[in-house]
Motif scaffolding. Structure first.
Motif, mmCIF file in Angstrom:
data_model
loop_
_atom_site.group_PDB
_atom_site.id
_atom_site.type_symbol
_atom_site.label_atom_id
_atom_site.label_comp_id
_atom_site.label_asym_id
_atom_site.label_seq_id
_atom_site.Cartn_x
_atom_site.Cartn_y
_atom_site.Cartn_z
ATOM 1 N N TYR A 130 41.503 36.521 48.441
ATOM 2 C CA TYR A 130 40.869 37.222 47.297
ATOM 3 C C TYR A 130 41.177 38.833 47.241
ATOM 4 N N TYR A 131 41.683 39.376 46.322
ATOM 5 C CA TYR A 131 42.265 40.601 46.236
ATOM 6 C C TYR A 131 41.402 41.439 45.023
ATOM 7 N N GLU A 176 42.752 42.952 50.114
ATOM 8 C CA GLU A 176 42.053 41.726 50.365
ATOM 9 C C GLU A 176 40.708 41.945 50.709
ATOM 10 N N VAL A 177 39.720 41.143 50.115
ATOM 11 C CA VAL A 177 38.395 41.303 50.588
ATOM 12 C C VAL A 177 37.991 40.066 51.453
ATOM 13 N N PRO A 178 37.702 40.452 52.766
ATOM 14 C CA PRO A 178 37.874 39.465 53.849
ATOM 15 C C PRO A 178 36.768 38.349 53.822
ATOM 16 N N GLN A 179 35.549 38.567 52.931
ATOM 17 C CA GLN A 179 34.456 37.585 52.848
ATOM 18 C C GLN A 179 34.535 36.893 51.386
ATOM 19 N N LYS A 180 35.657 36.766 50.913
ATOM 20 C CA LYS A 180 35.764 36.335 49.600
ATOM 21 C C LYS A 180 37.049 35.474 49.580
ATOM 22 N N VAL A 181 37.064 34.375 48.750
ATOM 23 C CA VAL A 181 38.186 33.651 48.635
ATOM 24 C C VAL A 181 38.674 33.486 46.982
#
Length: 374
Positions: free
Chosen positions: A310-311, A322-327
């Motif tokens: 997820y960006y 990129e947002v590490p804790q999102k998909v």
């Protein structure tokens, strides 16, 4: 202790053991000996990626984690490698593959007895729950026999005489706006149905119940549907429990498919969450009723969905980061795909659903589970 007393004690032990053995084999009926309830849940358009969203968008554990017996089915129809809901659900219902758009008929358009009709003859109560019209492809495949899924007025006519005990969904226009002016709702009431076309009310215990509460399909979750699927399923289970007879019920989470067609990630996520919450109700029931088999699958996958990075745009640089804790949920198409479809099973006979097999084998695996636990 005298020899006479020893013989008396031994005789008592033998009698008690014999009574216990008799009860276990030929005597009193335990819950394990009772006919098998079958609950088939179909997440229309739900492949592995859609199920995966249940693990990323909720804080709670997904109810899918409660399964140990998992397999895959191959969804192709006899006419198309990429199937539709009609051919997919009909394969589950009649035990053989058929052509795209077929409802309850063979590849030669011959009517075939469905599993619902077969079990009715064995004294089973039956139920169908859908978020679409109750005459739509998936529910129709379990009681109707027409050559094309769009023949919904014909399907509605067949529903009137199908003697299904619990119905919940949409599709009013196919009953009260019939081309030949027939009012099929009056015909349902003439067959002693408790009918509600306004809301999901409390079922009447000793009558058949039909809750057909939308002109066509119900709204999606993002459009404000509420908890209809969970509530209808809960009502149905309470209703069948009160009858104290074996039952077959199909529950469809219809709009996972529609989210894929619309390439709408929010719709997919919310519909899968709704389906998973309803699944929790079903699994809780099955755990309290050991003579119950739960099968969860889909007719096909829709959207060619994948779950990936997820960006978001960085406020300072303007770049996508990129947002590490999102998909993110991504779509490869707005149509059906040919993915293998997962099959989850829990309860008596669940082991029969492991492996990889054709979609029509689900019908045969259900019957095998029932035969093994008579």
């Amino acid at each position: 202790m005298t020899m006479r007393k020893i013989l008396i004690v031994l005789a008592i032990i033998v009698v008690q053991w014999g009574c216990k053995s008799s009860m276990e084999t030929t005597g009193a009926v335990t819950e394990q000996d009772q006919p098998l309830n079958v609950i088939l849940m179909i997440g229309d358009g739900m492949g592995v990626p859609q199920i995966s969203t249940a693990f990323y968008f909720d804080d709670r554990s997904a109810n899918f984690e409660r399964f140990k017996s998992i397999g895959f089915h191959k969804s192709a129809s006899v006419s198309h490698w990429i199937t539709d809901s009609a051919a997919g659900a009909t394969a589950f219902a009649i035990g053989e593959k058929t052509y795209k758009r077929a409802i309850g008929v063979s590849k030669d358009t011959l009517p075939k007895e469905t599993i619902l009709e077969r079990l009715q003859k064995k004294g089973y109560r039956t139920g169908l729950i859908s978020l679409t019209a109750i005459t739509h492809a998936t529910p129709a495949s379990f009681y109707a026999h027409v050559k094309d899924r769009d023949m919904q007025e014909d399907i509605a006519e067949q529903l009137v005489t199908a003697d299904i005990d619990f119905l919940a969904g949409g599709g009013k226009k196919f009953f009260n706006q019939h081309a030949d002016q027939r009012n099929l709702f009056k015909e349902l009431e003439g067959r002693s149905y408790h009918l509600d076309t306004l809301a999901l009310s409390t079922p009447m215990a000793q009558k058949k119940n039909a809750f057909i509460i939308a002109d066509d399909g119900l709204p999606s979750k993002v459009d404000g549907r509420g908890a209809f699927l969970k509530e209808a399923t809960t009502n149905a289970l309470n209703y069948f429990d009160g009858l104290n007879e074996p039952f077959f019920m199909m529950v469809e989470g219809s709009y996972i498919d529609w989210g894929g067609h619309a390439e709408n990630a929010d719709m997919v996520v919310t519909e899968v969450r709704d389906f998973d919450e309803t699944l929790g109700v079903v699994l809780d029931y099955a755990e309290q009723h050991p003579n119950t088999l739960v099968i969860v699958t889909a007719d096909h996958e829709t959207g060619g969905v994948s779950v990936g990075k997820y960006y978001e745009k960085d406020a300072e640089t303007g770049k996508q980061v990129e947002v590490p804790q999102k998909v993110g949920v991504y779509f490869n198409t707005d149509q059906h795909s040919g993915e293998l479809i997962p099959v989850f099973a829990k309860g008596r006979g669940a082991e029969n659903f492991q492996g990889i097999y054709e979609n029509n084998m689900i019908y045969h695996h259900i019957l095998k589970s029932m035969e093994a636990h008579r």
